[in-house]
Design a protein around this motif. Structure first.
Motif, PDB file in Angstrom:
ATOM      1  N   GLU A  99       2.638 -34.336  52.476  1.00  0.00           N
ATOM      2  CA  GLU A  99       2.282 -34.253  53.893  1.00  0.00           C
ATOM      3  C   GLU A  99       0.775 -34.398  54.129  1.00  0.00           C
ATOM      4  N   ALA A 100      -0.031 -34.107  53.125  1.00  0.00           N
ATOM      5  CA  ALA A 100      -1.485 -34.168  53.306  1.00  0.00           C
ATOM      6  C   ALA A 100      -2.162 -34.710  52.047  1.00  0.00           C
ATOM      7  N   PRO A 101      -1.837 -35.942  51.622  1.00  0.00           N
ATOM      8  CA  PRO A 101      -2.411 -36.469  50.380  1.00  0.00           C
ATOM      9  C   PRO A 101      -3.923 -36.682  50.450  1.00  0.00           C
ATOM     10  N   LEU A 102      -4.444 -37.057  51.621  1.00  0.00           N
ATOM     11  CA  LEU A 102      -5.884 -37.272  51.738  1.00  0.00           C
ATOM     12  C   LEU A 102      -6.649 -35.984  51.456  1.00  0.00           C
ATOM     13  N   ASP A 103      -6.176 -34.891  52.027  1.00  0.00           N
ATOM     14  CA  ASP A 103      -6.843 -33.605  51.820  1.00  0.00           C
ATOM     15  C   ASP A 103      -6.799 -33.200  50.354  1.00  0.00           C
ATOM     16  N   ASP A 104      -5.664 -33.423  49.698  1.00  0.00           N
ATOM     17  CA  ASP A 104      -5.520 -33.069  48.293  1.00  0.00           C
ATOM     18  C   ASP A 104      -6.497 -33.856  47.419  1.00  0.00           C
ATOM     19  N   VAL A 105      -6.598 -35.154  47.682  1.00  0.00           N
ATOM     20  CA  VAL A 105      -7.491 -35.983  46.872  1.00  0.00           C
ATOM     21  C   VAL A 105      -8.945 -35.572  47.070  1.00  0.00           C
ATOM     22  N   LEU A 106      -9.348 -35.325  48.304  1.00  0.00           N
ATOM     23  CA  LEU A 106     -10.733 -34.932  48.558  1.00  0.00           C
ATOM     24  C   LEU A 106     -11.046 -33.565  47.944  1.00  0.00           C
ATOM     25  N   SER A 132      -9.018 -44.926  61.088  1.00  0.00           N
ATOM     26  CA  SER A 132     -10.281 -44.210  61.228  1.00  0.00           C
ATOM     27  C   SER A 132     -10.365 -43.060  60.229  1.00  0.00           C
ATOM     28  N   ARG A 133      -9.265 -42.322  60.093  1.00  0.00           N
ATOM     29  CA  ARG A 133      -9.265 -41.199  59.154  1.00  0.00           C
ATOM     30  C   ARG A 133      -9.356 -41.694  57.712  1.00  0.00           C
ATOM     31  N   TYR A 134      -8.671 -42.806  57.445  1.00  0.00           N
ATOM     32  CA  TYR A 134      -8.708 -43.334  56.080  1.00  0.00           C
ATOM     33  C   TYR A 134     -10.111 -43.815  55.722  1.00  0.00           C
ATOM     34  N   GLY A 135     -10.794 -44.443  56.677  1.00  0.00           N
ATOM     35  CA  GLY A 135     -12.170 -44.867  56.419  1.00  0.00           C
ATOM     36  C   GLY A 135     -13.079 -43.690  56.123  1.00  0.00           C
ATOM     37  N   SER A 136     -12.924 -42.606  56.879  1.00  0.00           N
ATOM     38  CA  SER A 136     -13.715 -41.401  56.628  1.00  0.00           C
ATOM     39  C   SER A 136     -13.377 -40.801  55.269  1.00  0.00           C
ATOM     40  N   PHE A 137     -12.095 -40.850  54.908  1.00  0.00           N
ATOM     41  CA  PHE A 137     -11.675 -40.360  53.600  1.00  0.00           C
ATOM     42  C   PHE A 137     -12.379 -41.111  52.476  1.00  0.00           C
ATOM     43  N   LEU A 138     -12.424 -42.432  52.554  1.00  0.00           N
ATOM     44  CA  LEU A 138     -13.064 -43.213  51.504  1.00  0.00           C
ATOM     45  C   LEU A 138     -14.559 -42.920  51.420  1.00  0.00           C
TER      46      LEU A 138
END
Length: 223
Positions: A99-106, A132-138
């Motif tokens: 449900e929150a893979p971006l948060d886990d990776v960061l 937009s969120r994916y760009g901020s994640f990278l």
């Protein structure tokens, strides 16, 4: 800028020792290829945090265990190479929160040890996020990896990719493109490096043999 070994000695020779520390690397490959062998090699030279977004952690750990004593592209086993490639480090495999893979990776990237490797296998569930969120994640991922002086490896499969794939490749410092072709007589794997920020990209494809190991294919192409 420190250079970190990739775990594949032929690449390290081509790149003058390895990849620049702080690099975000994308490995593109067909889903049915043996690209997992290359990801396996990337995980071995240093301490590694291996995040799996699709496969189970048990399946990844079993795969890594099978490749633990395999030979490198120059015919030397991991044990024989020893400190010549920086010494093997521990690999910790974890599943990301679906449900929150971006948060886990960061969160994992923020905890990287100095010079460590972060593997994300595979990146498609992350690319499904809002652009937009994916760009901020990278952007945040690059910052964490640079702070640790390590490397992030994003395993990216070709095919029906979303619109964020172009963002992944644009932000990446290094792009590895594994191209697998099947003819009536052979399966050919060619590694192309079209992008290498902070270094020199390969001028021509590197032909690899991907069986249960990674090695250089010295056979001649017959037209």
């Amino acid at each position: 800028m420190e250079t970190l070994p990739t775990g594949i000695s032929v690449l390290d020779r081509e790149f003058g020792g390895g990849l620049p520390s702080g690099s975000v690397v994308v490995l593109k490959a067909d889903p049915a290829s043996q690209s997992e062998l290359i990801v396996d090699r990337f995980s071995r030279p240093r301490e590694c945090r291996y995040l799996t977004t699709v496969r189970s952690a048990d399946a990844v750990e079993a795969s890594l265990a099978l490749g633990g004593a395999e030979a490198g592209d120059d015919g030397e086993s991991d044990g024989e190479r020893g400190d010549s490639e920086g010494g093997a480090g521990e690999t910790v495999v974890e599943e990301t929160d679906r449900e929150a893979p971006l948060d886990d990776v960061l969160a994992t990237a923020a905890e990287l040890s100095d010079g460590a490797t972060l593997v994300v296998d595979s990146v498609e569930p992350l690319e499904a996020s809002d652009r937009s969120r994916y760009g901020s994640f990278l952007t945040d991922l690059r910052r964490h990896v640079a702070d640790a002086g390590g490397i992030a490896v994003l395993h990216a499969f070709k095919g029906e990719t979303g619109r964020n794939r172009v963002v992944t490749e644009q932000v990446a410092d290094v792009v590895f493109d594994l191209r697998t072709t099947v003819t009536g007589t052979e399966i050919a794997n060619r590694l192309i490096v079209p992008k290498f920020r902070g270094g020199a990209a390969l001028e021509e494809p590197l032909k690899l043999k991907l069986t249960d190991t990674v090695s250089v294919d010295t056979s001649r192409d017959i037209a």
